[in-house]
Scaffold this motif. Structure first.
Motif, PDB file in Angstrom:
ATOM      1  N   LYS A 198       0.814  -1.325   0.009  1.00  0.00           N
ATOM      2  CA  LYS A 198      -0.105   0.175  -0.054  1.00  0.00           C
ATOM      3  C   LYS A 198       0.878   1.366  -0.042  1.00  0.00           C
ATOM      4  O   LYS A 198       0.534   2.280  -0.804  1.00  0.00           O
ATOM      5  CB  LYS A 198      -0.862   0.037   1.149  1.00  0.00           C
ATOM      6  N   LEU A 199       1.874   1.244   0.779  1.00  0.00           N
ATOM      7  CA  LEU A 199       2.781   2.396   0.873  1.00  0.00           C
ATOM      8  C   LEU A 199       3.516   2.652  -0.409  1.00  0.00           C
ATOM      9  O   LEU A 199       3.380   3.991  -0.825  1.00  0.00           O
ATOM     10  CB  LEU A 199       3.776   2.045   2.003  1.00  0.00           C
ATOM     11  N   LEU A 200       3.667   1.641  -1.014  1.00  0.00           N
ATOM     12  CA  LEU A 200       4.623   2.156  -2.308  1.00  0.00           C
ATOM     13  C   LEU A 200       3.763   2.404  -3.184  1.00  0.00           C
ATOM     14  O   LEU A 200       3.852   3.281  -4.020  1.00  0.00           O
ATOM     15  CB  LEU A 200       5.346   0.477  -2.614  1.00  0.00           C
ATOM     16  N   GLU A 201       2.485   1.627  -3.356  1.00  0.00           N
ATOM     17  CA  GLU A 201       1.696   2.378  -4.554  1.00  0.00           C
ATOM     18  C   GLU A 201       1.095   3.814  -3.882  1.00  0.00           C
ATOM     19  O   GLU A 201       1.200   4.470  -5.025  1.00  0.00           O
ATOM     20  CB  GLU A 201       0.310   1.202  -4.206  1.00  0.00           C
ATOM     21  N   SER A 311      12.061   4.218  -9.688  1.00  0.00           N
ATOM     22  CA  SER A 311      10.993   4.694 -10.273  1.00  0.00           C
ATOM     23  C   SER A 311      11.363   6.223 -10.584  1.00  0.00           C
ATOM     24  O   SER A 311      11.826   6.781  -9.706  1.00  0.00           O
ATOM     25  CB  SER A 311       9.772   4.578  -9.636  1.00  0.00           C
ATOM     26  N   PRO A 312      11.002   6.936 -11.819  1.00  0.00           N
ATOM     27  CA  PRO A 312      10.223   6.331 -12.870  1.00  0.00           C
ATOM     28  C   PRO A 312      11.199   5.547 -13.961  1.00  0.00           C
ATOM     29  O   PRO A 312      10.686   5.052 -14.736  1.00  0.00           O
ATOM     30  CB  PRO A 312       9.716   7.645 -13.291  1.00  0.00           C
ATOM     31  N   PHE A 313      12.335   5.710 -13.763  1.00  0.00           N
ATOM     32  CA  PHE A 313      13.333   4.622 -14.872  1.00  0.00           C
ATOM     33  C   PHE A 313      13.199   3.263 -15.042  1.00  0.00           C
ATOM     34  O   PHE A 313      12.838   3.029 -16.100  1.00  0.00           O
ATOM     35  CB  PHE A 313      14.576   5.186 -14.336  1.00  0.00           C
ATOM     36  N   ASP A 314      12.931   2.758 -13.842  1.00  0.00           N
ATOM     37  CA  ASP A 314      12.778   1.218 -14.142  1.00  0.00           C
ATOM     38  C   ASP A 314      11.471   0.716 -13.876  1.00  0.00           C
ATOM     39  O   ASP A 314      11.271  -0.299 -13.650  1.00  0.00           O
ATOM     40  CB  ASP A 314      13.518   0.682 -12.746  1.00  0.00           C
ATOM     41  N   GLY A 315      10.229   1.703 -14.217  1.00  0.00           N
ATOM     42  CA  GLY A 315       9.181   1.370 -13.696  1.00  0.00           C
ATOM     43  C   GLY A 315       8.262   2.409 -13.104  1.00  0.00           C
ATOM     44  O   GLY A 315       8.774   3.006 -12.255  1.00  0.00           O
ATOM     45  N   SER A 317       4.626   1.707 -12.369  1.00  0.00           N
ATOM     46  CA  SER A 317       3.543   1.033 -11.281  1.00  0.00           C
ATOM     47  C   SER A 317       4.373   0.198 -10.318  1.00  0.00           C
ATOM     48  O   SER A 317       5.638  -0.185 -10.742  1.00  0.00           O
ATOM     49  CB  SER A 317       2.741   0.097 -12.192  1.00  0.00           C
ATOM     50  N   SER A 318       3.495  -0.101  -9.206  1.00  0.00           N
ATOM     51  CA  SER A 318       4.181  -1.003  -8.074  1.00  0.00           C
ATOM     52  C   SER A 318       4.793  -2.255  -8.483  1.00  0.00           C
ATOM     53  O   SER A 318       5.586  -2.847  -8.273  1.00  0.00           O
ATOM     54  CB  SER A 318       3.630  -0.804  -6.942  1.00  0.00           C
ATOM     55  N   GLU A 319       3.819  -2.773  -9.546  1.00  0.00           N
ATOM     56  CA  GLU A 319       3.921  -4.113  -9.879  1.00  0.00           C
ATOM     57  C   GLU A 319       5.332  -4.144 -10.781  1.00  0.00           C
ATOM     58  O   GLU A 319       6.221  -5.078 -10.779  1.00  0.00           O
ATOM     59  CB  GLU A 319       2.835  -4.693 -10.837  1.00  0.00           C
ATOM     60  N   ASN A 324      10.988  -5.634 -11.624  1.00  0.00           N
ATOM     61  CA  ASN A 324      12.359  -5.355 -11.936  1.00  0.00           C
ATOM     62  C   ASN A 324      13.253  -5.249 -10.823  1.00  0.00           C
ATOM     63  O   ASN A 324      14.253  -5.896 -11.224  1.00  0.00           O
ATOM     64  CB  ASN A 324      12.166  -3.834 -12.646  1.00  0.00           C
ATOM     65  N   ALA A 325      12.693  -5.120  -9.690  1.00  0.00           N
ATOM     66  CA  ALA A 325      13.900  -5.064  -8.548  1.00  0.00           C
ATOM     67  C   ALA A 325      14.024  -6.716  -8.509  1.00  0.00           C
ATOM     68  O   ALA A 325      15.071  -7.131  -7.942  1.00  0.00           O
ATOM     69  CB  ALA A 325      13.336  -4.595  -7.315  1.00  0.00           C
TER      70      ALA A 325
END
Ligand code: C2E
Ligand code: MG
Ligand code: MG
Length: 750
Positions: A198-201, A311-315, A317-319, A324-325
Motif C-alpha cells: 500500500k505504501l509503495l502504491e 522509479s520512474p526509470f525502471d517502472g 507502477s508498483s508491480e 524489475n527489482a
C-alpha cells in the motif's frame, strides 16, 4: 462501596422531559423510541404500558450493563448518568453531577480529531450518533460509543442534552489488534507485505505527478534455509529478528523496511535516485548482514543479495517496479550472491531468454540434442593423456551449441539437473568402458545432485550397467558443497568412496578456497581453476606461491593436481615449474567428440605435443558497445571502445576539436556530460564531468539518470527514449542546425 443511585425521581424527570420533547426529537435513541411507541405507535393488540412499567424496563436495561444513559442541563453539566457507568469510573454520581459532560472523556491528542468533535457538536447544539470516545481517568482503556440529542423547552429554548452510550472496548481492542496485524510483521515488527504494498502504491502515485523518484531494494538472505534446517525454526526466527535490527540500523527508519515473508525484505527509499548512494547503502546492508550471528550460543553466518529498481526509470507502477527489482535480485544471486545489482532493461530480455531455454531444455534429452564432449587430461611431464573430462553439450536446433555454463544453472533451478546428471553419468561410463587402455573419465556433479541421497545409487547403477571399473570414474565436485550441512556432506563422501570411485575438487581458487576441508575430505585430486593460473603469470601476483602451497599440501595428502584452462606455452612452463601434476587446456586439446577421441587413441596411448601462443594475450579491456553522443541538437551513433570511471574512448565521429563538449548517452537515461581530451581521427577520448559508479556487476553506470520526462522535454529524439513515458509529450520541433561533425561512415563514403 457505597454508590448513591441517581434516584427514581431524577429518572422520572428524565422520562417526563422526554415525553415533552417534540416528536422529531423523540424518534431517535432508546428513550425517544420507547416513549413514542408507548404513546402512539403501539399496536392495538399490545397491553397498555404504564409509565411506571417503562421506567422499570429502563432500569432493567441499565442494570444489564449493556447500555447507559446520560443527560445534561443547558450548560452541558451532567444531571443524570447511569449507575453502571459511575461504577466503571469509580466515582459516585454525586461527585460527577454538575461536572461538564466532556470531562467524562479523555482529552484528544493534537493529532487526533475524533474526540475533538464532541465539544464542537455540543457547542452547536446538534445531535450526534455513535461517537467513539475514550473514558478519562480510568486505569484500563475503556471505550464507549456515545449518542446524544439536544432537547428543548415547550417554548423552544435549548434545555440540554440527553443520550445513551454502549461499551465498545472489546471491539476497539480487537480492531486495534487487527490493525497491527494488518500493518506489521508479527515476528520482526517491520511493516508487512500488505502494508508495504500500500505504501509503495501510494508513494508512486503521488510521486508520479510530482515527478519525484523512488527506489526500492529487495533483499534476499543467502543460506538462510541451511540455518533453518540445521539449527531449527526457533533459531531461524531469532536470526530474522537480528537481521531486522541490522537493517534498521543501516537504513535508519523502521517504517521504510518490510519483511515480505520468509527471508525476503524490501526497503523503500523516497526521493532517492543516486545510484552511487544506493550502491553504497546496498553494500553496507550486505556487509552488515554478512557479519556472524550468535543464536543460543551457536554462531552462524549468512549472506545477502540485493536487487535495486528506481522509479520512474525502471517502472512507474508498483508491480513493474517490484518485478524489475526482483529481476535485479535474481541477477545478483546468479552473479554469485553477496552482491547488489541494479535493474537494467537487458535483464528483462535475459529473463525471457531463460524462460524459453527452460522450456526447450525440458525435452532436449528426449530429442537427442544433448551429447558429451571429452577434454584430455594430460600428464604435465610426459604429455601423455591419462583421462578425459566429460563436458555436457546441448546442440539447440535454432541456437546451435549452448554452453553448459548457461544451461546447467537453468537445469538446476528447473529441477531438470537430476535427469541430465543421471544421463551424463550413464553415458560417460558407457563410452569410457569402450575406450582402449585404462584411461579415466571425470564427470561433473552439481551441488544439487550432491545433496540428493540417491546419488550413490545412481553412480552404482551407471557402473553396473557399463561394466566400468570404479577406479576409472572420477566425480568432480565444487567447493560450494561444503556450504551444506557438514554431517550430510561427510556421509555422502563416505558412501561415494565406498563404491571405489575417485573424487576431484573442481574450480579450486574461485569460491571459498579454504584449505581446511582439503585435510578432511577424501579427494584424490585438486583442480586449480583457470582464473587462478592466469593470474599467476601476471607480475607481482602471489598466485604462484599459493599454487606451490596447494601442490605441497596435495602431495603430502597423496592427491594429484590438475591445472585447468592452460592456453599458452608460458602458462604451461609456469605450471610445470610449480610441479602441478596434470594439465587440461587448449594448449593440449579442446574438448572433442567421442568418435575423435576413439580415433586418436586407436594406438593405445595418446601423446600430445603442446601447442599454442607463446604468451597469454592480456585480456583486452576494450569493448564494442553502441551508444550515443549528443552535440548541440545532434545525436550521433558512436561505438564505445573502452570505459573507466572518469572517461571513455568513443569511435564514429570525425576530427573533433579538443575541448568539445558532448553528452554521452549510455541508454536508459544515463547521460554523462563530457569533454574531448584526445582526438585521433574517428576516435575521441572524453573525460566525464562526474565520475561513474559501480553497477554491482563489475560494470559502470552513471550515478544519476535523467528522467525520461526531462529528456523528452529537452528535445531528445523519441527513438532514443525508453518506451512508455511520453504519450502526452510532443516531440519538440525545433529548427535544426546542421551537424558540426561528419560521422566516420560518411567520411569513409567520401
Ligand atoms: P569445468 O568443470 O571447470 O570445466 C572446464 C571448462 O573449461 C569447460 O567449459 C572447458 O571447455 C573449459 N576449458 C577447458 N580448457 C580451456 C582453455 O584452455 N581455455 C578456456 N577458455 N576454457 C577451457 P565448458 O565445457 O563450457 O563447461 C563449463 C562448466 O559447465 C564446467 O566447468 C562444469 O562446471 C559445467 N559442466 C559441464 N558439463 C557438466 C555436466 O555434465 N554436469 C554438470 N553438473 N556440470 C557440467
Ligand atoms: Mg569440471
Ligand atoms: Mg573447473
Amino acid at each position: 462501596m457505597n454508590w448513591t443511585k441517581p434516584n427514581m425521581a431524577a429518572k422520572k424527570k428524565l422520562w417526563d422531559a422526554s415525553a415533552e420533547t417534540p416528536s422529531e426529537e423523540r424518534r431517535g435513541g432508546f428513550l425517544g423510541r420507547f416513549s413514542a411507541r408507548s404513546r402512539s405507535e403501539k399496536p392495538a393488540s399490545m397491553p397498555k404500558t404504564s409509565s411506571r412499567d417503562a421506567l422499570l424496563l429502563l432500569q432493567n436495561f441499565e442494570d444489564s450493563g449493556r447500555g447507559w444513559f446520560w443527560s445534561t442541563d443547558a450548560d452541558g453539566r451532567l444531571n443524570y448518568l447511569s449507575e453502571s457507568i459511575c461504577a466503571k469510573l469509580g466515582r459516585p454520581f454525586e461527585e460527577l453531577a454538575g461536572n461538564h459532560f466532556v470531562e467524562l472523556f479523555r482529552k484528544p491528542e493534537a493529532n487526533e480529531d475524533r474526540q475533538r468533535t464532541l465539544p464542537w457538536v455540543l457547542m452547536r447544539q446538534s445531535k450526534f450518533e455513535d461517537l467513539a470516545l475514550q473514558a478519562a481517568g480510568t486505569e484500563d482503556e475503556i471505550w464507549w460509543s456515545v449518542s446524544g440529542r439536544p432537547f428543548h423547552t415547550a417554548n423552544g429554548d435549548f434545555a440540554g442534552y440527553r443520550g445513551s452510550g454502549t461499551d465498545i472496548t472489546e471491539q476497539r481492542m480487537a480492531a486495534k489488534d487487527n490493525d497491527r496485524l494488518a500493518t506489521y510483521d508479527s515476528l520482526t515488527g517491520l511493516l508487512n507485505r500488505h502494508r508495504m504494498g500500500k505504501l509503495l502504491e501510494a508513494t508512486l502515485s503521488a510521486f508520479q505527478n510530482q515527478r519525484r523518484a523512488c527506489a526500492i531494494m529487495l533483499i534476499d538472505l543467502d543460506r538462510f534455509k541451511q540455518v533453518n534446517d540445521t539449527l531449527g525454526h526457533p533459531a531461524g526466527d531469532a536470526l530474522l529478528k537480528q537481521v531486522a535490527e541490522r537493517l534498521i540500523k543501516v537504513v535508519g527508519d523502521r517504517e521504510k523496511i518490510s519483511r515480505l515473508g520468509g527471508d525476503e525484505f524490501q526497503i523503500i527509499l523516497q526521493d532517492e535516485d543516486d545510484r552511487g548512494a544506493l550502491g553504497e547503502m546496498a553494500d553496507k546492508i550486505i556487509k552488515s548482514l554478512s557479519h556472524p550471528y550468535s543464536i543460543d550460543g551457536s554462531r552462524c553466518i549468512i549472506g545477502a543479495s540485493v536487487g535495486i529498481a528506481v522509479s520512474p526509470f525502471d517502472g512507474q507502477s508498483s508491480e513493474e517496479l517490484i518485478r524489475n527489482a526482483d529481476l535485479a535480485l535474481y541477477a545478483a544471486k546468479g552473479g554469485g550472491r553477496g552482491r547488489f545489482r541494479f535493474y537494467s532493461s537487458d535483464l528483462l530480455q535475459a529473463a525471457e531468454d531463460r524462460r524459453v531455454l527452460e522450456e526447450d531444455l525440458r525435452d532436449a534429452l528426449e530429442k537427442g540434442q544433448i551429447w558429451l564432449a571429452y577434454q584430455p587430461v594430460v600428464n604435465a611431464r610426459s604429455n601423455v593423456v591419462t583421462g578425459f573430462e566429460a563436458l555436457i553439450r546441448w546442440n539447440h536446433p535454432e541456437r546451435g551449441n549452448i554452453s553448459p555454463a548457461l544451461f546447467i544453472p537453468i537445469a538446476e533451478e528447473a529441477n531438470l539437473i537430476g535427469a541430465l546428471g543421471e544421463w551424463a553419468l550413464h553415458k560417460a561410463c558407457e563410452e569410457a568402458a569402450s575406450w582402449p587402455g585404462k584411461m579415466k573419465v571425470a564427470v561433473n556433479v552439481s551441488p544439487v545432485q550432491f545433496a540428493n541421497v540417491m546419488l550413490p545409487k545412481t553412480v552404482e547403477s551407471a557402473l553396473a550397467a557399463s561394466g566400468l571399473a570404479p577406479g576409472r570414474l572420477e566425480l568432480e565436485i565444487t567447493e560450494s558443497v561444503f556450504l551444506q550441512d557438514s554431517a550430510d556432506t561427510d556421509r555422502m563422501f563416505t558412501e561415494l568412496k565406498r563404491l571405489g570411485i575417485r573424487l576431484a575438487l573442481d574450480d579450486f581458487g574461485t569460491g571459498y578456497s579454504s584449505l581446511g576441508y582439503l585435510k578432511t575430505a577424501p579427494f584424490d585430486k585438486i583442480k586449480i581453476d583457470q582464473s587462478f593460473v592466469r593470474g599467476a603469470t601476471e607480475p607481482e601476483s602471489r598466485n604462484g606461491a599459493i599454487i606451490s602451497a596447494i601442490v605441497a599440501l596435495a602431495e603430502a595428502l597423496g592427491m594429484e593436481t590438475t591445472a585447468e584452462g592452460i592456453e599458452s606455452l608460458d602458462q604451461l612452463d609456469l605450471i610445470r615449474s610449480l610441479h602441478v601434476s596434470h594439465v587440461q587446456g587448449y594448449v593440449y586439446s579442446q574438448p572433442v567428440a567421442n568418435e575423435v577421441l576413439l580415433e586418436r587413441c586407436e594406438a593405445g596411448d595418446w601423446e600430445i605435443t603442446p601447442s599454442g601462443p607463446a604468451v597469454q594475450r592480456s585480456d583486452r579491456l576494450s569493448m564494442y558497445r553502441k551508444i550515443g553522443a549528443i552535440h548541440e541538437d545532434h545525436y550521433y551513433n558512436v561505438v564505445l571502445r573502452n570505459l573507466s570511471v572518469s572517461g571513455a574512448l568513443i569511435e564514429g565521429i570525425m576530427d573533433v576539436p579538443l575541448g568539445t563538449s558532448f553528452v554521452i548517452d549510455f541508454g536508459d537515461g544515463q547521460l554523462a556530460i563530457s569533454t574531448v581530451v584526445r582526438s585521433m581521427g574517428p576516435q575521441q577520448g572524453v573525460e566525464f564531468e562526474e565520475r561513474l559508479v559501480s553497477d554491482g556487476n563489475g560494470g559502470l553506470c552513471t550515478s544519476r539518470r535523467i528522467s525520461p520526462y526531462m529528456m523528452a522535454a529537452a528535445g531528445m529524439p523519441m527513438s532514443n527514449l525508453p518506451p512508455g513515458y511520453y504519450d502526452n509529450i510532443e516531440e519538440q520541433k525545433r529548427p535544426k542546425t546542421l551537424p558540426a561533425f561528419s560521422t566516420a561512415a560518411e567520411w569513409k563514403g567520401n
